[in-house]
Enzyme design. Structure first.
Site, mmCIF file in Angstrom:
data_model
loop_
_atom_site.group_PDB
_atom_site.id
_atom_site.type_symbol
_atom_site.label_atom_id
_atom_site.label_comp_id
_atom_site.label_asym_id
_atom_site.label_seq_id
_atom_site.Cartn_x
_atom_site.Cartn_y
_atom_site.Cartn_z
ATOM 1 C CD GLU A 119 -3.123 -0.939 2.197
ATOM 2 O OE1 GLU A 119 -2.804 -0.234 3.368
ATOM 3 O OE2 GLU A 119 -4.214 -1.511 2.117
ATOM 4 C CD GLU A 274 -4.336 -5.911 2.354
ATOM 5 O OE1 GLU A 274 -4.954 -5.445 3.099
ATOM 6 O OE2 GLU A 274 -3.093 -5.863 2.361
HETATM 7 C C1 GLA Z 1 -3.750 -2.755 4.960
HETATM 8 C C2 GLA Z 1 -2.676 -3.668 4.656
HETATM 9 C C3 GLA Z 1 -2.597 -4.910 5.413
HETATM 10 C C4 GLA Z 1 -3.408 -4.783 6.924
HETATM 11 C C5 GLA Z 1 -4.551 -3.919 6.716
HETATM 12 C C6 GLA Z 1 -4.944 -3.945 8.142
HETATM 13 O O1 GLA Z 1 -4.799 -3.046 4.200
HETATM 14 O O2 GLA Z 1 -2.346 -3.911 3.321
HETATM 15 O O3 GLA Z 1 -1.395 -5.424 5.466
HETATM 16 O O4 GLA Z 1 -2.204 -4.128 7.521
HETATM 17 O O5 GLA Z 1 -4.142 -2.744 6.294
HETATM 18 O O6 GLA Z 1 -4.282 -3.082 9.007
#
Ligand code: GLA
Length: 637
Positions: A119, A274
């Site tokens: 991210e 995700e």
């Molecule tokens: C983001 C990150 C994940 C996780 C989530 C929740 O989406 O990419 O690895 O850390 O936040 O905190």
């Protein structure tokens, strides 16, 4: 996982210290073992480069890699994403761990691809000496001479004329500093992030030519120019968490809009890296996804061009900051309701595979989606409620309610394939873009712009022409005056999009539009506003230019406006569905597939073409289909 039909996992994206416990000493044995265990069960691995969380030894040895605040303090270690991107040491450490991983896993048949970092964006900006000097160099490269920079930044104002490059200071208060400086600083910061990713990608490409490289984007996040970040990747992936608030259609349509933005970055299908699988948060929880909801959330993304998805996380961690981020399994690891639903989703996706292969979303409608306008508006929104995604969302949601596919496109992208183009809140408009839109309209396109359109040029200077500038002829209007409607001021407008006039309410902002050749589709009725239009339509060449100079309180107005635009552009929906049932299509490779996503918690009946295959139930359709709460149907047309 195997029983649930899963066939990919992503791992290691924060595991730097586990793979490199001290500088230059690598330990991959533990990860090899897991990859092998999974591989034996038919589950392939995507590996994340781990650079979004710094091991403690990096700080002990190289304290300068932490972000420095504008007042000169180093941030405290222990969070994630707190590195400075101009730090040569950080860049070297990032290259080394990436190279070590790539070398170790390049020939591992169970490793199918890579996620760069995690991210990217959401970092605090760094104000250290190195960042400042790099910013100055970046500007030198861009403007070549100080005279040109001084012109582009209007530095004769507030005594800012620079006599030497070294005098330039990065801005930190974006609502007070010179907006031209702020815009370039945002561009610079975005560029730094893209460069950082590119350095990893170059290594992965050189060593791992048979594995893909992607990144997990954050949907409607807009601090980084995502078009640039996507450029060097094979495909875009993104992280989708739409259950934060009450179940409502704005959240559902924001997930759809984010998907369309993600598909637009490379103009190709994307992955979900995700996917929401439980109640989540770092300190407090979100609501729990309701029965059927995680399957619905997943399948909605496939309706918008997803090709694959990974849930996050598999099992809620018993340790660390993310203990509350619940996954398919809870802390106890017992397969329960969410596991059963994820398994059902996996079966659905295996069923859908042959029907979706070679297909993508095809749209007649495009919305111009521009990061630079978002940034510039964030410094000077003109009216308090000017939130980019809300502004776009009013049109986007009405388009989705009408069952129309939408592409999100980069400014400057060829528009010829679209029958209708909308440019909400398109604040920064270079002359070349204005000319392109002008030609698009004259050649038969239908186009809509709205308040704050084309106010600024590429460095954020106000255009000197009367608004809407180069588009004045194509839109058939002139706007000499405008205002924010603060403190609850509302105007009445009379709208003529229906057979009989309808009274609507203008809020937040008003352009005082003087039609030159345009027809007035809505006008103000307040005494001082009577000479001015709120909504106009202008025939120009073979096309039409619409302009909406205000925000209308009633969502039904946007439905009427979209109906008008679709009629004008001769676009019809595949089918109509009840409110709360989202309609999308994917097509390609000789196939066309219709998705019906019931976002409501009621049973819905949708009229559909009879005699077609409903793929998920494996049944032939009658003239209507029943969708239970959060149910999804996929019909092969
Ligand atoms: C983001 C990150 C994940 C996780 C989530 C929740 O989406 O990419 O690895 O850390 O936040 O905190």
């Amino acid at each position: 996982m195997q029983k649930a039909g899963f066939n990919i996992v992503r791992m290691a994206e924060f595991a730097w210290v586990n793979m490199e416990p001290e500088e230059g000493r690598y330990e991959f044995g533990w990860l090899d073992e897991i990859i092998e265990i999974l591989g034996k069960r038919g589950i392939k691995t995507i590996l994340g480069t781990p650079t979004a969380a710094l091991p403690p030894w990096t700080l002990r040895k190289y304290p300068e890699i932490m972000v420095q605040t504008p007042t000169g303090q180093r941030l405290t270690w222990g969070m994630r994403k707190h590195n400075c991107f101009t730090s040569g040491v950080f860049r070297l450490l990032s290259e080394r761990i990436t190279r070590a991983m790539a070398q170790h896993y390049k020939d591992n048949p169970n490793v199918i691809g890579w996620q760069t970092d995690n991210e990217i964006g959401g970092h605090p900006m760094c104000y250290c000496h190195s960042c400042r000097a790099n910013f100055q160099d970046w500007l030198k490269n861009k403007y070549k001479t100080l005279a040109e920079l001084n012109r582009a930044w209007g530095t004769h104002f507030w005594s800012q004329g620079f006599g030497d490059w070294s005098e330039i200071v990065p801005p930190d208060k974006f609502d007070e500093h010179n907006p031209h400086t702020c815009l370039d600083w945002k561009r610079f910061f975005s560029w730094l992030n893209v460069r950082f990713q590119k350095e990893q990608i170059d290594i992965l490409r050189a060593l791992c030519p048979n594995q893909f490289v992607t990144h997990n984007f954050m949907g409607l996040f807009s601090e980084i120019n995502y078009y640039d970040l996507a450029e060097d990747l094979d495909f875009v992936s993104w992280d989708n968490y739409p259950v934060s608030g009450k179940p409502d259609m704005t959240n559902n349509y924001n997930a759809a809009m984010a998907a369309d933005v993600m598909r637009g970055l490379k103009r190709r299908n994307f992955w979900i890296m995700e996917q929401t699988s439980g109640s989540h948060g770092w300190g407090t929880l979100s609501r729990n996804p309701r029965p059927g909801e995680i399957r619905k959330i997943a399948l909605q993304q496939f309706a918008h061009g997803a090709e694959a998805q990974v849930w996050f996380p598999w099992r809620a961690c018993t340790v660390g900051r993310e203990q509350y981020w619940h996954g398919i399994l809870g802390h106890d690891g017992k397969p329960g309701r969410r596991y059963q639903e994820a398994a059902q989703t996996a079966r659905d996706l295996h069923t859908l595979d042959e029907h979706l292969k070679g297909t993508t979303v095809r749209a007649d409608v495009a919305i111009i989606y521009d990061y630079e306008s978002v940034w510039a508006l964030s410094f000077q929104p003109a009216y308090d409620e000017n939130k980019y995604h809300q502004v776009i969302g009013r049109y986007y949601q009405a388009l989705r309610r009408a069952g129309i596919n939408v592409d999100m496109v980069r400014p400057g992208q060829d528009l010829a394939g679209y029958k209708l183009v909308l440019a909400p809140d398109l604040y920064i408009v270079r002359d070349s873009l204005a000319s392109q839109i002008d030609a698009y309209i004259r050649n038969g396109g239908v186009f809509l712009a709205d308040g704050r359109f084309a106010v600024k040029d590429e460095t954020g200077l106000c255009h000197v022409r009367t608004l809407p500038g180069l588009l004045a002829e194509a839109l058939g209007i002139e706007i000499e005056e405008y205002e924010a409607l603060r403190g609850g001021i509302e105007y009445q407008i009379e709208e003529h999009l229906h057979r009989a006039p309808v009274t609507r309410t203008a809020i937040h902002y008003a352009d005082w539009i003087k039609p030159t050749t345009a027809l007035v589709l809505a006008g103000y009725t307040d005494w001082h506003m009577q000479p001015y239009a709120a909504l106009t339509r202008n025939q120009c060449g073979k096309g039409a230019g619409y302009y909406l100079g205000t925000i209308v309180k009633e969502p039904a107005f946007y439905d009427a406006l979209i109906r008008e635009l679709l009629e004008s552009a001769k676009i019809t929906a595949e089918i109509t569905a009840p409110e709360g049932v989202e309609v999308s299509t994917r097509e390609g490779a000789g196939k066309k597939v219709l998705f019906l996503v019931n976002h409501t918690e009621q049973c819905q009946t949708v009229n559909v073409p009879a005699g077609k295959c409903e793929v998920l139930r494996n049944k032939t359709t009658g003239s209507a289909i029943e969708l239970a709460a959060y149910d999804v149907a996929v019909i092969r047309l």
